[in-house]
Design an enzyme around this catalytic site. Structure first.
Site, PDB file in Angstrom:
ATOM      1  N   GLY A 142     -28.231 -52.412 -80.274  1.00  0.00           N
ATOM      2  CA  GLY A 142     -28.294 -53.859 -80.468  1.00  0.00           C
ATOM      3  C   GLY A 142     -29.713 -54.387 -80.502  1.00  0.00           C
ATOM      4  N   GLY A 143     -29.964 -55.382 -79.654  1.00  0.00           N
ATOM      5  CA  GLY A 143     -31.277 -56.016 -79.630  1.00  0.00           C
ATOM      6  C   GLY A 143     -32.404 -55.053 -79.327  1.00  0.00           C
ATOM      7  N   GLY A 377     -45.657 -49.484-115.817  1.00  0.00           N
ATOM      8  CA  GLY A 377     -45.719 -50.466-114.740  1.00  0.00           C
ATOM      9  C   GLY A 377     -46.279 -49.865-113.472  1.00  0.00           C
ATOM     10  N   ALA A 378     -46.042 -48.579-113.281  1.00  0.00           N
ATOM     11  CA  ALA A 378     -46.526 -47.938-112.061  1.00  0.00           C
ATOM     12  C   ALA A 378     -48.055 -47.908-112.049  1.00  0.00           C
ATOM     13  CB  ALA A 378     -45.945 -46.545-111.942  1.00  0.00           C
TER      14      ALA A 378
HETATM   15  C1  HXC Z   1     -24.479 -53.260 -69.387  1.00  0.00           C
HETATM   16  C2  HXC Z   1     -24.631 -51.049 -69.955  1.00  0.00           C
HETATM   17  C3  HXC Z   1     -24.947 -51.391 -71.283  1.00  0.00           C
HETATM   18  C4  HXC Z   1     -25.032 -52.787 -71.618  1.00  0.00           C
HETATM   19  C5  HXC Z   1     -24.929 -49.240 -71.136  1.00  0.00           C
HETATM   20  N1  HXC Z   1     -24.610 -49.718 -69.913  1.00  0.00           N
HETATM   21  N2  HXC Z   1     -25.115 -50.256 -71.997  1.00  0.00           N
HETATM   22  N3  HXC Z   1     -24.391 -51.970 -69.016  1.00  0.00           N
HETATM   23  N4  HXC Z   1     -24.799 -53.678 -70.634  1.00  0.00           N
HETATM   24  N5  HXC Z   1     -25.343 -53.203 -72.834  1.00  0.00           N
HETATM   25  C6  HXC Z   1     -24.336 -48.942 -68.712  1.00  0.00           C
HETATM   26  C7  HXC Z   1     -23.032 -48.153 -68.827  1.00  0.00           C
HETATM   27  O1  HXC Z   1     -21.928 -48.947 -68.462  1.00  0.00           O
HETATM   28  C8  HXC Z   1     -23.273 -47.044 -67.814  1.00  0.00           C
HETATM   29  O2  HXC Z   1     -23.091 -47.581 -66.528  1.00  0.00           O
HETATM   30  C9  HXC Z   1     -24.762 -46.776 -67.964  1.00  0.00           C
HETATM   31  O3  HXC Z   1     -25.334 -47.949 -68.575  1.00  0.00           O
HETATM   32  C10 HXC Z   1     -25.057 -45.607 -68.865  1.00  0.00           C
HETATM   33  O4  HXC Z   1     -24.339 -45.773 -70.079  1.00  0.00           O
HETATM   34  P1  HXC Z   1     -23.479 -44.600 -70.744  1.00  0.00           P
HETATM   35  O5  HXC Z   1     -22.564 -45.232 -71.717  1.00  0.00           O
HETATM   36  O6  HXC Z   1     -22.871 -43.740 -69.679  1.00  0.00           O
HETATM   37  O7  HXC Z   1     -24.612 -43.777 -71.475  1.00  0.00           O
HETATM   38  P2  HXC Z   1     -24.544 -42.990 -72.839  1.00  0.00           P
HETATM   39  O8  HXC Z   1     -23.301 -42.179 -72.922  1.00  0.00           O
HETATM   40  O9  HXC Z   1     -25.861 -42.300 -72.983  1.00  0.00           O
HETATM   41  O10 HXC Z   1     -24.445 -44.113 -73.987  1.00  0.00           O
HETATM   42  C11 HXC Z   1     -25.457 -45.021 -74.151  1.00  0.00           C
HETATM   43  C12 HXC Z   1     -24.998 -46.131 -75.105  1.00  0.00           C
HETATM   44  C13 HXC Z   1     -23.711 -46.785 -74.594  1.00  0.00           C
HETATM   45  C14 HXC Z   1     -24.770 -45.533 -76.489  1.00  0.00           C
HETATM   46  C15 HXC Z   1     -26.175 -47.128 -75.220  1.00  0.00           C
HETATM   47  O11 HXC Z   1     -23.860 -47.121 -73.212  1.00  0.00           O
HETATM   48  C16 HXC Z   1     -23.329 -48.018 -75.330  1.00  0.00           C
HETATM   49  O12 HXC Z   1     -22.756 -47.975 -76.399  1.00  0.00           O
HETATM   50  N6  HXC Z   1     -23.666 -49.194 -74.729  1.00  0.00           N
HETATM   51  C17 HXC Z   1     -23.346 -50.470 -75.330  1.00  0.00           C
HETATM   52  C18 HXC Z   1     -24.212 -50.709 -76.526  1.00  0.00           C
HETATM   53  C19 HXC Z   1     -24.042 -52.081 -77.082  1.00  0.00           C
HETATM   54  O13 HXC Z   1     -23.111 -52.321 -77.869  1.00  0.00           O
HETATM   55  N7  HXC Z   1     -24.872 -53.015 -76.551  1.00  0.00           N
HETATM   56  C20 HXC Z   1     -24.761 -54.428 -76.785  1.00  0.00           C
HETATM   57  C21 HXC Z   1     -25.472 -54.737 -78.003  1.00  0.00           C
HETATM   58  S1  HXC Z   1     -25.460 -56.450 -78.382  1.00  0.00           S
HETATM   59  P3  HXC Z   1     -22.488 -46.678 -65.326  1.00  0.00           P
HETATM   60  O14 HXC Z   1     -22.301 -47.664 -64.224  1.00  0.00           O
HETATM   61  O15 HXC Z   1     -21.218 -46.099 -65.821  1.00  0.00           O
HETATM   62  O16 HXC Z   1     -23.563 -45.662 -65.064  1.00  0.00           O
HETATM   63  C22 HXC Z   1     -27.105 -56.841 -78.292  1.00  0.00           C
HETATM   64  C23 HXC Z   1     -27.542 -58.148 -78.888  1.00  0.00           C
HETATM   65  C24 HXC Z   1     -27.957 -57.883 -80.282  1.00  0.00           C
HETATM   66  O17 HXC Z   1     -27.909 -56.117 -77.814  1.00  0.00           O
HETATM   67  C25 HXC Z   1     -28.653 -58.894 -81.008  1.00  0.00           C
HETATM   68  C26 HXC Z   1     -29.053 -58.296 -82.329  1.00  0.00           C
HETATM   69  C27 HXC Z   1     -29.430 -59.232 -83.403  1.00  0.00           C
END
Ligand code: HXC
Length: 481
Positions: A142-143, A377-378
């Site tokens: 994401g961000g 053009g290149a």
């Molecule tokens: C809160 C989070 C988190 C998040 C991970 N964790 N991402 N907690 N907010 N965004 C926590 C998990 O719950 C877990 O907690 C620990 O971090 C480790 O994560 P895992 O999933 O076990 O790790 P891994 O298998 O390596 O996977 C990593 C990951 C996955 C691929 C990043 O965690 C994931 O898909 N996270 C969500 C990604 C996402 O969609 N983010 C939001 C994006 S929106 P525990 O307690 O179990 O250890 C955004 C705004 C975007 O960012 C704006 C753009 C224009």
């Protein structure tokens, strides 16, 4: 060199000159109480911020600690990052982000999302004012990908870091596609296919040393010049190894890096995006101790033809150099834009226009060397005189024409017999397969021997060092995107 994955403090210690790091805001904690978050409050909230030095020059830095709630961005740690971004901008110093973060902290909802908006806005305001460098050192979603995407350079650690809008679990739910983190957004995916990543390292230490090296090529801000290194390599050095690089047969390929490397100080070229759009080569070198940005067609790959990816890669690099007062050297051997249905439908016109725009808009010293083909053009877009180049040089082997002889004859004399056409091809080659027509018109300033390339370019850069040129005042242009 170690393969160890380092923690955030180890990464920052390695990045900065020994003992120079000063941490800010290490006592900050989040205030979220949703989903039992009041029990998960740690000092610093999983982000380390501060400042220190690289080779004696101030830089600002922030980095995520994945072990704290997946390095997720909270409203509180977003404020910490925004604070160092503001400090870096006010003080005209580069900012470096070490990303290892699952994106917006899900438990906080809109509060963490707005944190990213604060960071993005500062990324944009800093663009072109201070260099912004992003390392991706773990899974980033994401961000935590979009902020790096707004910065100047993205470095990734192979098989340790990934970038995606959202991770494999959500991908499965939304599109029903099965993938793992690496196939979705691993370092090599972004270095060779998407073009999101500029440099790949084997491990944390290598990545951090590469950032230090990159910073060494750059000024601290857009009002300064890049640091000048003592010129220990003879500026008048002849490069006889270049005599044999361009093959006599114009259909044979060669490696353009065999021209770039020998002419750089210490024969060292720091290539950017080496695995993406290999038909164009971009990167930094030093000449007479000063940073130079090279943009060169690569005859070894797609015959050096310019396609969509090459256009994007070159345009962005040219724009970066112009922002930061880095003179440009274009080295040209290009048969044209890559034709074909796929390229047309995907917008080679729109993307190719980006190189024209970037070269024409750049006000830094601009030097061009044509080694062989400069067709169509290149020819124009690769920093021709009329697009605004300051000094244009060519080898005797240069061929400057609207197109290659065969193509031209197939259009002009298509009704003639194959024998007649062969004669026409010879005539066309005699007329255009040389740099002298363009030199007669003053479009080429000098025809040089390959061995003199280093000294000729250094002299050209020296002549243009005090170049002062401004584009018409405007809010900003409307560059093709
Ligand atoms: C809160 C989070 C988190 C998040 C991970 N964790 N991402 N907690 N907010 N965004 C926590 C998990 O719950 C877990 O907690 C620990 O971090 C480790 O994560 P895992 O999933 O076990 O790790 P891994 O298998 O390596 O996977 C990593 C990951 C996955 C691929 C990043 O965690 C994931 O898909 N996270 C969500 C990604 C996402 O969609 N983010 C939001 C994006 S929106 P525990 O307690 O179990 O250890 C955004 C705004 C975007 O960012 C704006 C753009 C224009």
């Amino acid at each position: 060199m170690t393969n160890k994955k380092l923690n955030i403090y180890e990464r920052i210690e390695l990045l900065l000159d020994k003992g120079s790091f000063v941490e800010m805001d290490k006592y900050v904690k989040h205030r979220c109480t949703n989903f039992g978050m009041e029990n998960k409050r740690v000092a610093g909230d999983g982000v380390v911020c501060g400042y220190g030095k690289i080779d004696g020059r101030i830089v600002f830095v922030y980095g995520f600690d994945f072990s704290v709630l997946g390095g997720s961005l909270s409203a509180a740690n977003a404020k910490k990052i925004a604070k160092v971004q503001d400090m870096a901008l006010k003080n005209g110093a580069p900012i470096i982000g070490l990303n290892d973060s699952g994106g917006a902290r899900i438990q906080e909802g809109v509060e963490s999302l707005t944190g990213f908006a604060e960071i993005f806005r500062r990324n944009v305001m800093s663009s072109g004012v201070i260099p912004q460098i992003s390392a991706i050192m773990g899974p980033c979603a994401g961000g935590s990908c979009y902020s790096p995407a707004l910065t100047d350079f993205i470095l990734m650690v192979n098989e340790e870091s990934q970038m995606f809008v959202t991770g494999p679990n959500v991908v499965k739910q939304v599109t029903n596609e099965d993938c793992d983190k690496e196939t979705l957004g691993g370092a090599m995916v972004h270095a060779s296919e998407s073009g999101v990543c500029h440099l790949v390292s084997d491990n944390d230490e290598d990545c951090i040393m590469t950032i230090r090296e990159l910073v060494g090529f750059l000024p601290s801000n857009n009002m300064e010049d890049a640091p000048v290194h003592p010129a220990t390599d003879d500026v008048l050095r002849s490069c006889h190894e270049l005599d044999q690089v361009v093959p006599a047969n114009p259909n044979l390929p060669y490696d353009i890096k065999n021209i770039i490397e020998p002419i750089c100080d210490q024969q060292y070229f720091f290539e950017i995006q080496p695995d993406f759009a290999k038909n164009i080569v971009v990167g930094f070198g030093r000449m007479a101790g000063r940073t130079v940005g090279f943009v060169a067609n690569q005859p070894n790959y797609l015959a050096g033809a310019i396609d969509i990816d090459a256009s994007d890669k070159a345009a962005r690099f040219i724009q970066f150099c112009d922002c930061f007062n880095i003179p440009l050297v274009a080295i040209e051997d290009v048969p044209g834009f890559l034709p074909g249905i796929k390229q047309e439908h995907m917008g080679i016109i729109r993307h190719g226009a980006k190189i024209v725009y970037a070269f024409a808009e750049a006000t830094v010293p601009k030097i061009t060397l044509i080694t062989r083909k400069a067709y169509g053009g290149a020819y124009i877009v690769m920093n021709s005189k009329q697009i605004g180049a300051d000094i244009n040089l060519a080898y005797p082997s240069a061929e400057i024409a609207v197109m290659g002889a065969k193509g031209a004859v197939s259009i002009l004399y298509r009704k003639e017999t194959p024998e007649q056409q062969q004669t026409r091809i010879k005539e066309y080659e005699e007329q255009f397969a040389n740099p002298y027509c363009a030199a007669e018109l003053g479009y080429i300033d000098d025809i040089i021997d390959p061995a003199d390339t280093r000294k000729a370019i250094i002299k050209a850069l020296e002549a243009c060092r005090n170049k002062s040129l401004s584009n018409p005042p405007k809010k900003h242009g409307n560059a093709p995107m």
